[in-house]
Design a protein around this motif. Structure first.
Motif, mmCIF file in Angstrom:
data_model
loop_
_atom_site.group_PDB
_atom_site.id
_atom_site.type_symbol
_atom_site.label_atom_id
_atom_site.label_comp_id
_atom_site.label_asym_id
_atom_site.label_seq_id
_atom_site.Cartn_x
_atom_site.Cartn_y
_atom_site.Cartn_z
ATOM 1 N N TYR A 283 32.870 53.873 72.021
ATOM 2 C CA TYR A 283 31.550 54.189 72.435
ATOM 3 C C TYR A 283 30.651 55.010 71.609
ATOM 4 O O TYR A 283 31.312 56.105 71.230
ATOM 5 N N PRO A 284 29.460 54.586 71.524
ATOM 6 C CA PRO A 284 28.754 53.502 71.770
ATOM 7 C C PRO A 284 29.552 52.149 71.249
ATOM 8 O O PRO A 284 30.140 52.197 70.208
ATOM 9 N N TRP A 285 29.644 50.934 72.209
ATOM 10 C CA TRP A 285 30.394 49.846 71.795
ATOM 11 C C TRP A 285 29.767 49.183 70.726
ATOM 12 O O TRP A 285 28.515 49.022 70.323
ATOM 13 N N SER A 286 30.362 48.128 70.105
ATOM 14 C CA SER A 286 29.701 46.981 69.280
ATOM 15 C C SER A 286 30.665 45.779 69.219
ATOM 16 O O SER A 286 31.658 45.830 69.903
ATOM 17 N N GLU A 287 29.972 44.768 68.783
ATOM 18 C CA GLU A 287 30.879 43.463 68.656
ATOM 19 C C GLU A 287 32.063 43.659 67.949
ATOM 20 O O GLU A 287 33.168 43.030 68.257
ATOM 21 N N GLU A 288 32.130 44.561 66.874
ATOM 22 C CA GLU A 288 33.229 44.551 66.147
ATOM 23 C C GLU A 288 34.557 45.483 67.122
ATOM 24 O O GLU A 288 35.618 45.114 66.714
ATOM 25 N N ARG A 289 33.967 46.484 67.829
ATOM 26 C CA ARG A 289 34.707 47.324 68.457
ATOM 27 C C ARG A 289 34.115 47.453 69.706
ATOM 28 O O ARG A 289 33.683 48.476 70.104
ATOM 29 N N PRO A 290 34.526 46.673 70.680
ATOM 30 C CA PRO A 290 34.092 46.492 72.002
ATOM 31 C C PRO A 290 34.811 47.695 72.833
ATOM 32 O O PRO A 290 35.717 48.148 72.620
ATOM 33 N N PRO B 103 43.021 59.944 76.022
ATOM 34 C CA PRO B 103 43.487 60.036 74.572
ATOM 35 C C PRO B 103 42.235 59.552 73.848
ATOM 36 O O PRO B 103 41.415 58.455 74.239
ATOM 37 N N PHE B 104 41.805 60.197 72.719
ATOM 38 C CA PHE B 104 40.373 59.799 72.084
ATOM 39 C C PHE B 104 40.315 60.304 70.881
ATOM 40 O O PHE B 104 41.665 61.053 70.222
ATOM 41 N N ARG B 105 39.192 59.684 69.918
ATOM 42 C CA ARG B 105 39.172 60.336 68.788
ATOM 43 C C ARG B 105 37.718 60.107 68.266
ATOM 44 O O ARG B 105 36.932 59.153 68.841
ATOM 45 N N PHE B 106 37.287 61.211 67.926
ATOM 46 C CA PHE B 106 35.650 60.947 67.598
ATOM 47 C C PHE B 106 35.465 61.032 66.242
ATOM 48 O O PHE B 106 36.068 61.874 65.466
ATOM 49 N N SER B 107 34.557 60.183 65.567
ATOM 50 C CA SER B 107 34.242 60.264 63.955
ATOM 51 C C SER B 107 32.775 59.610 63.926
ATOM 52 O O SER B 107 32.716 58.229 64.572
ATOM 53 N N LYS B 108 32.088 60.362 62.948
ATOM 54 C CA LYS B 108 30.660 59.544 62.886
ATOM 55 C C LYS B 108 29.868 59.116 63.916
ATOM 56 O O LYS B 108 29.231 58.306 64.069
ATOM 57 N N GLY B 109 30.146 60.038 64.895
ATOM 58 C CA GLY B 109 29.226 59.905 66.180
ATOM 59 C C GLY B 109 29.592 58.820 67.414
ATOM 60 O O GLY B 109 29.048 58.486 68.237
ATOM 61 N N VAL B 110 30.962 58.461 67.057
ATOM 62 C CA VAL B 110 31.449 57.343 67.763
ATOM 63 C C VAL B 110 32.673 58.057 68.393
ATOM 64 O O VAL B 110 33.777 58.453 67.856
#
Length: 880
Positions: A678-685, A638-645
Motif C-alpha cells: 500500500y499504495p498498491w501497484s500492478e507489480e505489487r498488488p 507483520p509489515f515493512r515500510f520503505s520508500k513511502g510504501v
C-alpha cells in the motif's frame, strides 16, 4: 760543593715539578691563556682536566661559551700524530642560537687571504667526529670525517637522514654524493655537482652547475632540478618528469650586497586544481648571514574555476629572519577560485620569534571569506573567519576564533550558524579550545523553523559538549504534525580521542508536545530519553525509552556506524485502552478491553531514507460504537515500510479475527487476511482474502479481492436465514422464513458498478406471510389489489431468483421472480410473482425499513390475475 749540589738539585726539581704542576693545573690556566686569542666575551671551560699520555692528548670535555650561552660542547677528544695530525672526537654539539651573541669583529687592517693561502696553511690532518649535532636541527645529526692536506680537502658526513661526500681541489668543489631523507617522503633528495669557488673565499662560487632529484608527495613522478650560473648570475629550473612545463623557473643575480630573483615562475597542481604564478625576491646584505640580511619579495597565485579566474598575492617583508628574533611583515590579499567555490583573503600578519620557534600574529583587519558551492546541493552564501589577534606557533593556535556561516540547500532550506570561542595553544588533541555556537534556519520538507545553541570545549584529546538545545517549532510530514520537538542534553557528551582507548558517551532527551494525525488522532506529549556509548561519533550504540502519556515505555536500542542508523524497538504488552487518544473522535469508538504489543527494526541512511519492519499484535480487543459492539478482536500486523510504501504481511498475511460484532444482528467468527503493498501497484498488488463471517444462521465469504482490481471479487451468501434477517430488521408488515444463498460480484474500482449481475436464490423451501392488518388495509383501500393480496397472505415459495445490481451512486436495482403455492382459507393456488424494485442503498441501509417500501410497492402495483387453467393441474399465473 754542598752548595753546588743544592743548586743542581733545585734546578732539577724546577724542570721536573714545574711542567708537572702546569699539566696538573691545565684546566685552570689554559682557559685564561686561550682567552688572549678568543673573541671578546667568549671563553672556554673544562669540567674534567685534560690528560697527557706518551702519544696522545685526552680532553674529556670542553665548553665554548659566549656570555652564558654555550656555543659548542666537545666530549672525549683524542689528539695524536701517527703520520699526520689525527683528531678523534666522540661528540660535538653546536648551538646556532648563540651565534647571534658573538661580538662583531672590527674592520680588517690587512688584505684577506686567498683560498690558496688558506689551503697552504692547512696541516696534514685527519678529523673524525662520531656524533655531530647542530641545534635546533638535532634530527640531522651524524658522523663527520675530514681529510685535510694543502692540495685536497675531503669531507664525508653520514647520518640517518643525510649523506654528503665532497672534495675541494684548489678552487674546484665537487659534490659527488648528496642524499637527504625527509619525513613522509619515500625517496630521498639527491644532488651532484661541481662549483668553482672565488679566489678569496668571502662570497658565493664564481660559477657552477648542480643537478638534483627528489620526490614531491603531490606528484606521481620524480622531480629533476638543474642549477647553473656564471659570473654572479644564473637560473634554477625544476621539472616534473613527463611534463614539459617547469614547476619552478628562477632567474637570479648576485652582487656583493644583494641576491635578486626576478620574474620567477612556478606552477603546480594541488588537489586537482592547477595553480601558477610569478615570484620576485630580494635579499640585501646577504653576506652578513641570516641575522644581518634583509628579505623582501612578492609571490602571486592564479586560480581558475567555474566562477572565473582568481589572483592572490603574498607580500613578504621587507624584514629579517633570525635564529633569535625575527621581524617579518607578511600580507596575503586577493581571491582563489575552484569549481564553484570562491575564497577571499585580506590577511596582514607579522612573523616574530626564532626560526626554531616562529610565531605568526594576524593584524587588525585580517579576514578570510568564502562563498560558492562545496557540494552539489549545499550553497554557501557567505562564510566569514575574522582572524585579527589570532597567533600561530609550534604550540598551536592562540586567540579568539570566530566563524559565521550563511548557507542554503535548494530542497532542505536555509540556515545561519555562529561560532565563537577562545583557543590557548590549541592543536588537535593538544591545548584548549572553548567554544559556543548558535543558529537558526528553515527546514523546507516539513515546513518548519529550527534553532540550535550549545557550548563545549576541546581539551587535549577530550572533546566535551556541555550544553545543547536544538529543536523545531513543528514537524509536519504527510498526515503527521508534531509540535515543538526539542533535543537537549541529559548528560554531557564526551569524546576521548585517545588512540589506544577511544571512548564516546553521553545522554540526550528528545521531547515533543502532542502529535496530531489526519482524522483527529492525537499522540500525547512524548519523551524519548536515550544514551550513547562507543568509540567515536561515527561508531556508537544507543538505547533509550519512549513515553507518550500513558503509552509506553517503548524500549529502543541500536547503533550508528557512520553511514547508517540501525535499531530495534520493543513495545511490551499494554492495555489497549491507553490508545484511546489515537482513535479519531469522529469514529465514536470507545476502547474497552484488550492488549497490544509490538516489535520493530528500523534503519535510516542518506539516499535510503527511513525503513522499518516488524509486527504488532492485538489480543482480545473490545470496542464499543454507538450502533454496535465489537468483542474478541485478534489482530496480527507483520509489515515493512520503505520508500513511502507499506508492505503488509511480509512473513505471513495480516490476519484479523473477531469473535463477534453485535448490531441489529450478530456476526460471529469474522476472519480476514491482507497481504501486499500500500499504495498498491500492478507489480505489487494488495490482496484481501479468507474473508468470512457467520451471520443470520448462515455464512458470508469473500474469496479474494485484488487491488488494483481487474475482476470482481465474488461475495458469496450461503444459507442465510430469512427469518433471522426479518427478526433483525423487524418489519411489521410481513414475515419470511427459509434459507437464502447467492453470489454478489463486488467492485471497488469500476467507473459505474459496485455490484454487477449479482443474484440470490433459495436453496430450500421458503414461506412468506403478510401481516393480517397490512393485507386488510390494502384490500379495503383497493378491492382489485385486495384479490391478489389475499393470495399472498401465506405463500410457500418453491423457487426464487433475484438479480441484483448496485451502481457507484448506491442505487440498488432488484429484479425478482418467485414461484410458489398460496394457501388461503384451505385453498391452494400456484403463484408466479415478478418483482422489480429500485432504491438508494445508502438511504435504505440507514433506514432499514424494508417492510414499508414493500407495502408501498404492493399498494401501487398489485392487480387481479388473468387465470389460465391447465388440465390436471390447479395452477394460476399472476401477471402484472
Amino acid at each position: 760543593m754542598k752548595g753546588k749540589y743544592k743548586a743542581a738539585l733545585a734546578l732539577f726539581l724546577l724542570f721536573i715539578l714545574v711542567p708537572l704542576t702546569l699539566l696538573m693545573t691545565l684546566a685552570q690556566w689554559l682557559p685564561t691563556l686561550a682567552g688572549i686569542w678568543l673573541p671578546a666575551g667568549t671563553r672556554i671551560a673544562f669540567e674534567q682536566s685534560p690528560r697527557l699520555t706518551r702519544h696522545t692528548i685526552l680532553i674529556p670535555d670542553l665548553h665554548y661559551l659566549v656570555e652564558d650561552c654555550e656555543i659548542a660542547r666537545l666530549e672525549n677528544a683524542v689528539i695524536s700524530h701517527p703520520s699526520r695530525w689525527k683528531v678523534d672526537i666522540g661528540a660535538l654539539d653546536l648551538n646556532t642560537v648563540c651565534l647571534s651573541k658573538l661580538p662583531q669583529s672590527g674592520q680588517a687592517t690587512t688584505a684577506p687571504k686567498t683560498l690558496a693561502e688558506w689551503q697552504a696553511l692547512l696541516p696534514n690532518t685527519w678529523l673524525n667526529i662520531d656524533r655531530l649535532t647542530l641545534s635546533p636541527w638535532q634530527q640531522w645529526q651524524g658522523k663527520l670525517t675530514v681529510s685535510l692536506t694543502p692540495a685536497v680537502q675531503e669531507i664525508v658526513y653520514q647520518g640517518e637522514q643525510v649523506m654528503v661526500r665532497t672534495a675541494l681541489r684548489g678552487q674546484t668543489l665537487t659534490v659527488s654524493e648528496f642524499a637527504l631523507h625527509l619525513p613522509d617522503y619515500s625517496q630521498p633528495i639527491t644532488l651532484v655537482g661541481e662549483f668553482t669557488l672565488p679566489l678569496v673565499p668571502d662570497g658565493a662560487p664564481v660559477n657552477g652547475h648542480a643537478q638534483a632529484t627528489f620526490n614531491v608527495p603531490q606528484l606521481s613522478t620524480r622531480v629533476d632540478a638543474d642549477l647553473d650560473w656564471e659570473n654572479n648570475q644564473g637560473q634554477l629550473v625544476m621539472m616534473a618528469r613527463g611534463n614539459p612545463d617547469p614547476l619552478l623557473d628562477l632567474p637570479w643575480q648576485l652582487t656583493k650586497d644583494r641576491l635578486t630573483v626576478s620574474d620567477g615562475r612556478w606552477s603546480v597542481e594541488q588537489a586537482g586544481m592547477p595553480l601558477s604564478g610569478r615570484v620576485a625576491l630580494t635579499i640585501d646584505n646577504w653576506q652578513r648571514g641570516l641575522e644581518g640580511a634583509t628579505i623582501g619579495g612578492r609571490l602571486n597565485a592564479l586560480t581558475q574555476g567555474d566562477a572565473g579566474k582568481g589572483n592572490a598575492v603574498l607580500t613578504i617583508g621587507p624584514g629579517k629572519l633570525s635564529m633569535d628574533d625575527s621581524a617579518m611583515p607578511l600580507q596575503l590579499t586577493g581571491e582563489a577560485k575552484q569549481n564553484d567555490l570562491i575564497l577571499y583573503a585580506i590577511l596582514p600578519a607579522h612573523l616574530t620569534g626564532s626560526l626554531a620557534d616562529p610565531q605568526l600574529t594576524f593584524a587588525p583587519g585580517a579576514l578570510l571569506r568564502s562563498r560558492g558551492r562545496i557540494i552539489d546541493s549545499l550553497n554557501i552564501d557567505e562564510i566569514r573567519w575574522p582572524l585579527a589577534g589570532v597567533k600561530l606557533s609550534q604550540k598551536g593556535i592562540d586567540g579568539r576564533l570566530q566563524a559565521i556561516l550563511k548557507a542554503h540547500e535548494n530542497e532542505m532550506g536555509d540556515f545561519v550558524l555562529h561560532l565563537d570561542g577562545q583557543a590557548n595553544d590549541f592543536l588537535p588533541d593538544k591545548g584548549l579550545w572553548q567554544w559556543r555556537y548558535w543558529g537558526d534556519g528553515h527546514f523546507t520538507p516539513m515546513n518548519a523553523r529550527w534553532d540550535v545553541a550549545g557550548k563545549g570545549e576541546w581539551r587535549d584529546s577530550m572533546i566535551e559538549l556541555t550544553a545543547l538545545s536544538t529543536g523545531f517549532d513543528k514537524l509536519q510530514y504527510g498526515s503527521m504534525l508534531a509540535s515543538k520537538p526539542r533535543l537537549t542534553l541529559e548528560a554531557p557528551v564526551r569524546w576521548q580521542r585517545d588512540t589506544q582507548h577511544p571512548h564516546f558517551s553521553g545522554a540526550l532527551s528528545l521531547d515533543a508536545e502532542q502529535t496530531t494525525f489526519s482524522g483527529g488522532s492525537v499522540l500525547p506529549p512524548s519523551t524519548l530519553k536515550f544514551s550513547v556509548e562507543g568509540s567515536d561519533p561515527t561508531v556508537f550504540q544507543f538505547k533509550g525509552d519512549l513515553h507518550a502519556g500513558e503509552i509506553g515505555p517503548v524500549r529502543v536500542n541500536g547503533r550508528w556506524d557512520g553511514e547508517r542508523l540501525r535499531g530495534q524497538a520493543w513495545w511490551p504488552k499494554q492495555s489497549l485502552t491507553v490508545f484511546q487518544p489515537l482513535v479519531p473522535p469522529d469514529w465514536k469508538m470507545d476502547l474497552r478491553d484488550g492488549a497490544l504489543y509490538a516489535q520493530v527494526a528500523f534503519s535510516a541512511a542518506a539516499g535510503q531514507g527511513f525503513e522499518a519492519g516488524g509486527h504488532g499484535v492485538v489480543k482480545s480487543g473490545s470496542a464499543w460504537l454507538p450502533d454496535n459492539k465489537i468483542n474478541g478482536v485478534d489482530f496480527v500486523l507483520p509489515f515493512r515500510f520503505s520508500k513511502g510504501v507499506w508492505s503488509l504481511g511480509t512473513r505471513g498475511p495480516v490476519t484479523l479475527r473477531i469473535a463477534e460484532v453485535i448490531n441489529q444482528f450478530t456476526a460471529q467468527n469474522i476472519t480476514a487476511d491482507l497481504q501486499g503493498d500500500y499504495p498498491w501497484s500492478e507489480e505489487r498488488p494488495l490482496l484481501l482474502s479468507n474473508v468470512s463471517t457467520d451471520i443470520l444462521g448462515g455464512k458470508i465469504t469473500l474469496q479474494q479481492l485484488r487491488m488494483p482490481q481487474h475482476d470482481p471479487a465474488l461475495l458469496r451468501v450461503q444459507n442465510i436465514s430469512a427469518s433471522e434477517l426479518i427478526s433483525a430488521v423487524n418489519p411489521k408488515q410481513f414475515t419470511m422464513s427459509g434459507p437464502v444463498s447467492g453470489a454478489l460480484p463486488f467492485w471497488l474500482e469500476n467507473e459505474k458498478w459496485i455490484i454487477k449481475d449479482g443474484w440470490l436464490t433459495n436453496p430450500g423451501p421458503m414461506t412468506l406471510r403478510i401481516d393480517k392488518d397490512t393485507a386488510d388495509a390494502i384490500v379495503k383501500d383497493n378491492m382489485v389489489a385486495g384479490v391478489a393480496i389475499n393470495w399472498l397472505r401465506y405463500m410457500e415459495i418453491s423457487r426464487s431468483w433475484t438479480k441484483i445490481n448496485v451502481d457507484n451512486l448506491g442505487v440498488l436495482t432488484m429484479q425478482s421472480t418467485l414461484s410458489g403455492t398460496s394457501r388461503v382459507d384451505g385453498k391452494s393456488n400456484t403463484v408466479n410473482l415478478n418483482y422489480t424494485h429500485e432504491e438508494n442503498l445508502f438511504t435504505l441501509w440507514r433506514s432499514l425499513r424494508f417492510g414499508d417500501n414493500l407495502q408501498a410497492w404492493l399498494e401501487q402495483h398489485a392487480a387481479l390475475p388473468n387465470a389460465r387453467c391447465q388440465a390436471g393441474k390447479n395452477e394460476c399465473e399472476e401477471q402484472r
